[in-house]
Design an enzyme around this catalytic site. Structure first.
Site, mmCIF file in Angstrom:
data_model
loop_
_atom_site.group_PDB
_atom_site.id
_atom_site.type_symbol
_atom_site.label_atom_id
_atom_site.label_comp_id
_atom_site.label_asym_id
_atom_site.label_seq_id
_atom_site.Cartn_x
_atom_site.Cartn_y
_atom_site.Cartn_z
ATOM 1 N N GLU A 1 79.804 95.215 -26.909
ATOM 2 C CA GLU A 1 79.252 94.484 -25.754
ATOM 3 C C GLU A 1 79.227 92.974 -25.944
ATOM 4 O O GLU A 1 78.175 92.336 -25.821
ATOM 5 C CB GLU A 1 77.846 95.022 -25.425
ATOM 6 C CG GLU A 1 77.834 96.506 -25.134
ATOM 7 C CD GLU A 1 76.445 97.084 -24.899
ATOM 8 O OE1 GLU A 1 75.463 96.323 -24.868
ATOM 9 O OE2 GLU A 1 76.352 98.320 -24.752
ATOM 10 N N ASN B 1 84.132 97.877 -28.369
ATOM 11 C CA ASN B 1 83.449 98.789 -27.435
ATOM 12 C C ASN B 1 82.639 98.013 -26.391
ATOM 13 O O ASN B 1 81.911 97.076 -26.748
ATOM 14 C CB ASN B 1 82.496 99.681 -28.255
ATOM 15 C CG ASN B 1 81.971 100.878 -27.481
ATOM 16 O OD1 ASN B 1 82.742 101.629 -26.908
ATOM 17 N ND2 ASN B 1 80.651 101.048 -27.481
ATOM 18 N N HIS C 1 79.250 104.532 -18.713
ATOM 19 C CA HIS C 1 77.963 104.956 -18.147
ATOM 20 C C HIS C 1 78.117 104.768 -16.642
ATOM 21 O O HIS C 1 77.852 103.680 -16.117
ATOM 22 C CB HIS C 1 76.821 104.086 -18.683
ATOM 23 C CG HIS C 1 76.642 104.208 -20.168
ATOM 24 N ND1 HIS C 1 76.194 105.369 -20.763
ATOM 25 C CD2 HIS C 1 76.873 103.336 -21.175
ATOM 26 C CE1 HIS C 1 76.137 105.195 -22.074
ATOM 27 N NE2 HIS C 1 76.549 103.976 -22.353
ATOM 28 N N GLU D 1 80.987 106.659 -24.410
ATOM 29 C CA GLU D 1 79.560 106.914 -24.152
ATOM 30 C C GLU D 1 79.384 107.538 -22.768
ATOM 31 O O GLU D 1 78.447 107.200 -22.030
ATOM 32 C CB GLU D 1 78.764 105.609 -24.240
ATOM 33 C CG GLU D 1 78.920 104.878 -25.565
ATOM 34 C CD GLU D 1 78.031 103.655 -25.724
ATOM 35 O OE1 GLU D 1 77.088 103.471 -24.937
ATOM 36 O OE2 GLU D 1 78.300 102.865 -26.652
ATOM 37 N N ASP E 1 78.485 109.209 -19.469
ATOM 38 C CA ASP E 1 77.453 109.962 -18.740
ATOM 39 C C ASP E 1 77.578 109.579 -17.275
ATOM 40 O O ASP E 1 78.116 108.520 -16.953
ATOM 41 C CB ASP E 1 76.022 109.755 -19.284
ATOM 42 C CG ASP E 1 75.622 108.316 -19.543
ATOM 43 O OD1 ASP E 1 76.095 107.412 -18.820
ATOM 44 O OD2 ASP E 1 74.814 108.081 -20.467
HETATM 45 O O1 G3I Z 1 62.659 104.634 -33.518
HETATM 46 C C1 G3I Z 1 61.663 103.939 -32.721
HETATM 47 C C2 G3I Z 1 60.357 104.630 -32.839
HETATM 48 O O2 G3I Z 1 59.920 104.551 -34.171
HETATM 49 C C3 G3I Z 1 59.366 103.962 -31.877
HETATM 50 O O3 G3I Z 1 58.161 104.651 -31.891
HETATM 51 C C4 G3I Z 1 59.918 103.971 -30.460
HETATM 52 C C5 G3I Z 1 59.016 103.237 -29.470
HETATM 53 O O4 G3I Z 1 59.748 102.678 -28.417
HETATM 54 O O5 G3I Z 1 61.139 103.310 -30.474
HETATM 55 C C6 G3I Z 1 62.093 103.948 -31.291
HETATM 56 O O6 G3I Z 1 63.313 103.265 -31.218
HETATM 57 C C7 G3I Z 1 63.999 103.383 -30.002
HETATM 58 C C8 G3I Z 1 65.365 103.995 -30.321
HETATM 59 O O7 G3I Z 1 66.143 104.016 -29.157
HETATM 60 C C9 G3I Z 1 65.265 105.402 -30.882
HETATM 61 O O8 G3I Z 1 64.756 106.263 -29.921
HETATM 62 C C10 G3I Z 1 64.165 102.020 -29.418
HETATM 63 O O9 G3I Z 1 62.914 101.530 -28.999
HETATM 64 C C11 G3I Z 1 65.100 102.062 -28.246
HETATM 65 O O10 G3I Z 1 65.410 100.742 -27.824
HETATM 66 C C12 G3I Z 1 66.402 102.734 -28.647
HETATM 67 O O11 G3I Z 1 67.200 102.804 -27.507
HETATM 68 C C13 G3I Z 1 68.578 103.006 -27.744
HETATM 69 C C14 G3I Z 1 69.357 101.809 -27.224
HETATM 70 O O12 G3I Z 1 70.748 102.060 -27.316
HETATM 71 C C15 G3I Z 1 69.056 100.523 -28.005
HETATM 72 O O13 G3I Z 1 69.507 100.612 -29.319
HETATM 73 C C16 G3I Z 1 68.985 104.278 -27.011
HETATM 74 O O14 G3I Z 1 68.358 105.403 -27.635
HETATM 75 C C17 G3I Z 1 70.492 104.443 -27.062
HETATM 76 O O15 G3I Z 1 70.898 105.503 -26.229
HETATM 77 C C18 G3I Z 1 71.167 103.162 -26.547
HETATM 78 O O16 G3I Z 1 72.561 103.332 -26.693
HETATM 79 C C19 G3I Z 1 73.347 102.267 -26.167
HETATM 80 C C20 G3I Z 1 74.556 102.126 -27.056
HETATM 81 O O17 G3I Z 1 74.148 101.920 -28.379
HETATM 82 C C21 G3I Z 1 75.454 100.974 -26.583
HETATM 83 N N1 G3I Z 1 75.799 101.135 -25.191
HETATM 84 C C22 G3I Z 1 74.704 101.357 -24.271
HETATM 85 C C23 G3I Z 1 73.836 102.528 -24.730
HETATM 86 C C24 G3I Z 1 72.707 102.771 -23.776
HETATM 87 O O18 G3I Z 1 71.832 101.679 -23.763
#
Ligand code: G3I
Length: 355
Positions: free
Chosen positions: A162, A203, A239, A267, A269
């Protein structure tokens, strides 16, 4: 009457089958095999899902669907910068290594996601103070430590994720601010030095709705190829919404393929509730519409040269696991499996699209 007739027919078939068996000396009659397919065995290219380690470890249904249906996996979060490298001198490999172990035991390909991204960074990076040489060292050390750790286990990487705005302008990320515009090329070189066999991808999302963005991405990749920067593939997140047009989907896939690079729908969906209607309920009709979009994506992808088909990966497995409802602030059902890991119409549509 009808019932009796069918019973007689069934008994005659049974007797015929028995006599056939015994006439060839086969012994006991084998009951008809129930064919329960796996998605990946029906596909001409790799089919993957991003996975959540917590669900892999604690939800047996989730784990078995991943094992059964896919032959490629991506960590949804476990290989991101903040997850692997939470402080300057600490690397935490536990979750990612769990995934590698699962993949090795079950013969799955692992695609690495993602070495460098503008977000999901730990605070030690966003607060880092240093000159450009110190930043360069930080970038290079992270990339090379991670790629070396997974060398021979991760076949491919999203090296940079990105890096463009939807307008096609390069993103004003912390990396660009500290390291200049060409830092992206250097990320690919650093990754390649650490594992010359790894396939390296750029990506991004939005290829299907922003011609300006995809043009900028393609121009960067063509420039890399011309300069001999080691890049092997283009990842398109996809997405997308159920309303996305055939023309936009085709334009994205075919423009990416025009680079000659491997193309990963990385990715996938398909959102059903893009207007974020609160309290919306899933209906079969919605599932059928969604299936048609899945099928179109797969069919269009299937038409690019086979040598460029790196595969299609969905972003997680079941609807309840998707990032979409949280991000959208409203319910949605974007994946090929429902919340109980039962196959939705999209599942068969993926297989159909690849025929
Ligand atoms: O692990 C912590 C946990 O300890 C905490 O309690 C909780 C509270 O919010 O957060 C947890 O971390 C979260 C993590 O996902 C694991 O669930 C983060 O806040 C959250 O920001 C994170 O979101 C991910 C996001 O990327 C940011 O990294 C999504 O699951 C994931 O699906 C998303 O994936 C991205 C791709 O990497 C890139 N392209 C877009 C895609 C969707 O946004």
């Amino acid at each position: 009457m009808k019932k009796i007739f069918f019973s007689i027919i069934a008994i005659s078939f049974f007797i015929a089958a028995c006599s056939k068996k015994s006439s060839t000396g086969g012994g006991a009659v084998t009951p008809p095999t129930v064919i329960d397919t796996s998605m990946y065995t029906m596909m001409p290219f790799a089919v993957g899902a991003s996975v959540n380690i917590n669900l892999m470890q604690n939800n047996t249904k989730y784990n078995s669907v991943v094992k059964k249906e896919y032959n490629s996996i991506t960590a949804e979060n476990a290989m991101k910068f903040g997850a692997l490298h939470p402080s300057a001198n600490t690397y935490n490999w536990t979750d990612a290594d769990y995934l590698i172990n699962f993949a090795q035991l079950n013969n799955k390909r692992v695609h690495g996601h993602t070495l460098i991204w503008y977000t999901s960074l730990p605070s030690w990076v966003t607060n880092f103070v240093g000159d450009s040489a110190a930043w360069e060292n930080l970038l290079k050390t992270h990339i090379q430590t991670v790629v070396t750790h997974f060398k021979g286990k991760v076949v491919s990487w999203d090296v940079v994720n990105e890096d463009f705005e939807d307008t096609g302008v390069p993103r004003n990320s912390i990396w660009r601010q500290k390291l200049g515009n060409d830092y992206v090329a250097r990320c690919f070189q650093y990754a390649n030095q650490a594992d010359p066999d790894a396939l390296l991808f750029y990506n991004d999302y939005g290829h299907e709705y922003s011609a300006a963005k995809r043009t900028a991405i393609i121009a960067m990749l063509n420039d890399f190829k011309a300069r001999g920067i080691p890049v092997h593939g283009i990842g398109m997140q996809f997405h997308i919404t159920v309303g996305q047009s055939d023309a936009n989907i085709s334009a994205a896939i075919n423009t990416a393929a025009s680079t000659g690079l491997k193309v990963h729908i990385s990715e996938l969906d398909i959102r059903l509730n893009a207007s974020a209607v609160q309290g919306l309920a899933y209906t079969n009709a919605m599932g059928v519409q969604q299936a048609a979009r899945y099928k179109y994506v797969v069919k269009t992808y299937k038409a690019i040269p086979a040598s460029q088909q790196f595969g299609i990966t969905t972003w997680n497995v079941g609807d309840a696991d998707s990032w979409i409802p949280g991000w959208q602030g409203a319910p949605d059902w974007p994946l090929p499996f429902d919340a109980n890991y039962l196959r939705k119409p999209a599942y068969a549509a993926i297989i159909d699209g690849a025929k």
